[in-house]
Scaffold this motif. Structure first.
Motif, PDB file in Angstrom:
ATOM      1  N   GLU A 176       1.818  -9.299   9.702  1.00 52.21           N
ATOM      2  CA  GLU A 176       2.211  -8.024   9.100  1.00 52.21           C
ATOM      3  C   GLU A 176       1.743  -7.929   7.651  1.00 52.21           C
ATOM      4  O   GLU A 176       1.441  -8.936   6.998  1.00 52.21           O
ATOM      5  CB  GLU A 176       3.737  -7.877   9.133  1.00 52.21           C
ATOM      6  N   ALA A 177       1.680  -6.688   7.176  1.00 51.29           N
ATOM      7  CA  ALA A 177       1.427  -6.370   5.765  1.00 51.29           C
ATOM      8  C   ALA A 177       0.133  -6.986   5.231  1.00 51.29           C
ATOM      9  O   ALA A 177       0.033  -7.310   4.051  1.00 51.29           O
ATOM     10  CB  ALA A 177       2.615  -6.807   4.895  1.00 51.29           C
ATOM     11  N   ASN A 178      -0.862  -7.146   6.103  1.00 47.73           N
ATOM     12  CA  ASN A 178      -2.171  -7.609   5.649  1.00 47.73           C
ATOM     13  C   ASN A 178      -3.023  -6.397   5.282  1.00 47.73           C
ATOM     14  O   ASN A 178      -3.005  -5.379   5.994  1.00 47.73           O
ATOM     15  CB  ASN A 178      -2.846  -8.441   6.739  1.00 47.73           C
ATOM     16  N   LEU A 179      -3.749  -6.486   4.179  1.00 49.75           N
ATOM     17  CA  LEU A 179      -4.362  -5.308   3.576  1.00 49.75           C
ATOM     18  C   LEU A 179      -5.273  -4.551   4.527  1.00 49.75           C
ATOM     19  O   LEU A 179      -5.225  -3.337   4.608  1.00 49.75           O
ATOM     20  CB  LEU A 179      -5.146  -5.730   2.318  1.00 49.75           C
ATOM     21  N   LYS A 180      -6.113  -5.237   5.283  1.00 43.21           N
ATOM     22  CA  LYS A 180      -7.092  -4.569   6.142  1.00 43.21           C
ATOM     23  C   LYS A 180      -6.626  -4.423   7.588  1.00 43.21           C
ATOM     24  O   LYS A 180      -7.271  -3.764   8.382  1.00 43.21           O
ATOM     25  CB  LYS A 180      -8.427  -5.326   6.095  1.00 43.21           C
ATOM     26  N   GLY A 181      -5.539  -5.057   7.938  1.00 43.53           N
ATOM     27  CA  GLY A 181      -5.058  -5.017   9.314  1.00 43.53           C
ATOM     28  C   GLY A 181      -4.666  -6.398   9.777  1.00 43.53           C
ATOM     29  O   GLY A 181      -4.739  -7.377   9.023  1.00 43.53           O
ATOM     30  N   ASP A 182      -4.241  -6.495  11.013  1.00 45.57           N
ATOM     31  CA  ASP A 182      -3.689  -7.749  11.497  1.00 45.57           C
ATOM     32  C   ASP A 182      -4.692  -8.603  12.258  1.00 45.57           C
ATOM     33  O   ASP A 182      -4.809  -9.797  12.012  1.00 45.57           O
ATOM     34  CB  ASP A 182      -2.462  -7.462  12.376  1.00 45.57           C
TER      35      ASP A 182
END
Length: 662
Positions: A650-656
């Motif tokens: 979760e909450a990764n800048l570019k997506g999971d």
């Protein structure tokens, strides 16, 4: 081509150099009527007053000599040129120190307005293959190295035909204006100018354009006197290097095309061109340029760890400076060189040759592999002791009975106050027990025997820091080595915080605070990480090379991909990165991967057809984490030997999760 004309620019992209051959004149044209600048006032850059001593305006010859000198040397080196030149230099320095500082303008004096924003270069948004196509196919078009200058000149000339008058920000070295200033407060002097140019007909790309101060008077230095700017421009006959001028926003689309062309030329001479290119025969020059673009992209997206990238940049800068030193030394020899002068020339030349060879190794992808230090361990395994016994090594300043009370009575003990000595004494089967404290150990980068290294107490209290002057921190090619209950703190080493070259490594209940890449598992190696935390990596937290194996259980991987670069738009690295071909094997269970600047999990897949199939799966909801019910994504993961269960991504800048092509 003149090497001095291609000295490296400051990192803030303020260039004071003009590529091309020394001695060739640039083009100037008379300034025409001013163009409306009302649209340029919005979104202006910050402006502030600074403390600096304005440079007295000298004669044209002296000014040009000083300017050429500044173009050849970095600012810090230029400041030190007067050292050792006798009392005259000291007296001149004393005079300069007495120069008055710039003051806040009086009410009747004109204060500079903020600079308008310059055009954002589309190159920042280009993919790797787009850059290759631009330079190799469109600009150079298969030319030889000795014709590169002419090709760049032709490309830029065509773009300049689009518009002969436009507005830009002239960015130049502060030493052109000031004799005393704080470098941190004035990275460059920027002036809003009106530019008049026309196509250049020579074979050189040493373009010059005519500029005049535009209205309203604008600069990044609020209290710079307009009279000083006018005097400097008069000394230069209002002619400045085109590559020092950056078109501003708010003009028509033709100006954006010119801005792109200027950035293409700047990037070529700043990074792609080498001074030896036109001195050596190269059958396929565009292929060499493609390798250099790949090197630049690898640095930008974190494939090459940040500290290694910094080392390359420093080596390139050192090479350029040494070449300038040689040229200047040779130019100061008035007659036939003496024996001492000839020896000094050869010394400087061979130093340049060595740096040149190192840079060439970087550019050769076959030599670079995983940084230029492969393999890292050349030491042989010791194996077991002759008498078959194992020893427990206690690492503490003072050993007490409480430390060993839980050990069996037949345990053989050795006490060390130095972790390095303990590791050097180990044979296969030994155990190293570390008590709270801060330690360093070069031998952690030479793990060849099957040992256990474990801390006693809280893992935060057993801190092992890397030695900044060394290339590697923790490197293993042991069949089975285990690190437990430790904190590994990386400080300046160029490799990943942990590199598994071969064999199997286990990390259990450890904290890994990275500066370069995180944990690197090379081809054929295996890694198990449980109950650990990985943070701070400039690249991926865990980097899996083709054919490697990894098991990750109950770990936290966060705040990775902290690339120190202005262009991270292509970076996919984040928590875990897999390089596929052949596919590594990865099993992830109950991990928490969050707050990474790239993707939570990125999979580097070189096959375009596979990428299209994978995209269909990922677009159906993979961004929300593990999707076991998605048949397409499951098939993709099976093909990659990727097993994921109950992970929280979760909450990764570019997506999971993302599958990308190289």
């Amino acid at each position: 081509m003149a090497s001095g004309a291609r000295a490296s620019a400051p990192e803030d992209s303020v260039r004071t150099v003009s590529p091309g051959r020394r001695g060739e004149k640039g083009v100037s044209a008379p300034t025409g009527d001013s163009v409306l600048v009302g649209t340029l006032k919005s979104a202006a850059s910050p402006v502030r007053a600074v403390a600096a001593s304005p440079r007295p305006v000298k004669g044209k010859a002296g000014r040009e000599a000083a300017r050429r000198r500044l173009q050849l040397l970095p600012a810090a080196q230029a400041e030190g040129d007067g050292e050792g030149e006798g009392e005259g230099a000291e007296e001149q320095q004393e005079e300069e120190e007495e120069e008055p500082l710039l003051s806040v303008p009086e009410e009747d004096e004109e204060e500079a307005q903020p600079l308008p924003p310059v055009c954002v270069s589309p190159m920042r948004g280009m993919w790797r293959d787009e850059k290759v196509a631009l330079y190799c196919d469109e600009v150079l078009q298969g030319c030889k190295a000795e014709d590169a200058d002419e090709a760049m000149s032709k490309y830029l000339s065509e773009k300049l035909k689009l518009k002969d008058k436009w507005f830009g920000v002239w960015k130049t070295n502060p030493e052109l204006f000031f004799v005393k200033y704080e470098e941190a407060s004035i990275p460059f002097v920027g002036i809003l100018v009106e530019v008049t140019c026309k196509p250049h007909q020579s074979s050189s790309s040493c373009f010059k354009v005519t500029v005049s101060v535009a209205e309203p008077f604008s600069s990044n230095i609020a209290n710079i006197p307009r009279d000083l700017v006018n005097e400097i421009l008069e000394e230069l006959e209002h002619s400045v290097p085109l590559l020092e001028v950056y078109p501003v926003e708010g003009q028509d689309s033709d100006i954006h095309d010119i801005a792109l062309a200027l950035e293409v030329v700047r990037f070529f001479y700043d990074f792609l061109w080498r001074d030896w290119d036109d001195e050596e025969s190269c059958e396929n020059y565009t292929a060499l340029i493609e390798e250099r673009i790949n090197l630049w992209c690898d640095i930008q997206d974190g494939t090459i760890p940040g500290p290694i990238a910094q080392r390359f940049k420093k080596t390139l800068e050192k090479y350029k400076n040494k070449r300038v030193e040689l040229i200047e030394y040779q130019s100061n020899i008035k007659e036939d060189p003496s024996a001492a002068e000839a020896v000094e020339c050869w010394k400087k030349y061979y130093e340049i040759v060595m740096l040149c060879g190192l840079l060439k190794m970087w550019e050769d992808l076959r030599l670079r592999v995983h940084g230029p230090f492969f393999p890292r361990i050349l030491r042989r395994r010791k194996g077991k002791r002759d008498f078959g016994k194992t020893i427990t090594h206690i690492v503490a300043k003072v050993m007490t009975t409480d430390m060993v009370k839980d050990l069996s009575s037949d345990t053989l003990l050795q006490q060390h106050d130095d972790l390095d000595l303990a590791l050097d004494s180990c044979y296969s089967g030994d155990t190293v027990v570390i008590f709270p404290g801060e330690y360093q150990a070069v031998n952690l980068a030479l793990l060849t025997d099957d040992i256990i290294i474990k801390g006693v107490g809280k893992r935060e209290e057993i801190m092992i820091t890397s030695e900044p002057s060394h290339d590697s921190f923790v490197v293993s090619k042991a069949d089975n080595v285990k690190l437990m209950h430790l904190s590994l703190i990386q400080q300046g080493t160029v490799d990943g915080i942990v590199v598994v070259e071969s064999g199997h490594m286990t990390l259990e209940n450890c904290i890994l605070k990275c500066e370069g890449t995180g944990v690197c598992v090379l081809t054929g190696a295996a890694l198990t990480i449980t109950d650990s935390e990985i943070t701070g990596a400039q690249g991926a937290g865990v980097e899996l090379y083709p054919g490697s194996i990894a098991i990750l259980e109950r770990n936290e991987i966060h705040h990775c991909n902290n690339l120190r670069t202005s262009d991270n738009s292509k970076s996919t690295l984040g928590g875990v990165n897999m390089k596929v071909l052949p596919a590594p094997k990865l099993k992830m269970t109950n991990n928490h991967i969050y707050n990474n600047n790239g993707y939570g999990v990125s999979i580097l897949q070189p096959t375009e057809q596979f990428f299209i199939v994978a995209e269909e799966a990922l677009n159906k909801g993979a961004a929300s984490g593990d999707k076991k019910d998605d048949s397409m994504l499951s098939r993709v993961m099976q093909n990659l030997n990727l097993e994921m269960n109950n992970n929280k991504i979760e909450a990764n800048l570019k997506g999971d999760i993302r599958i990308v092509t190289s």
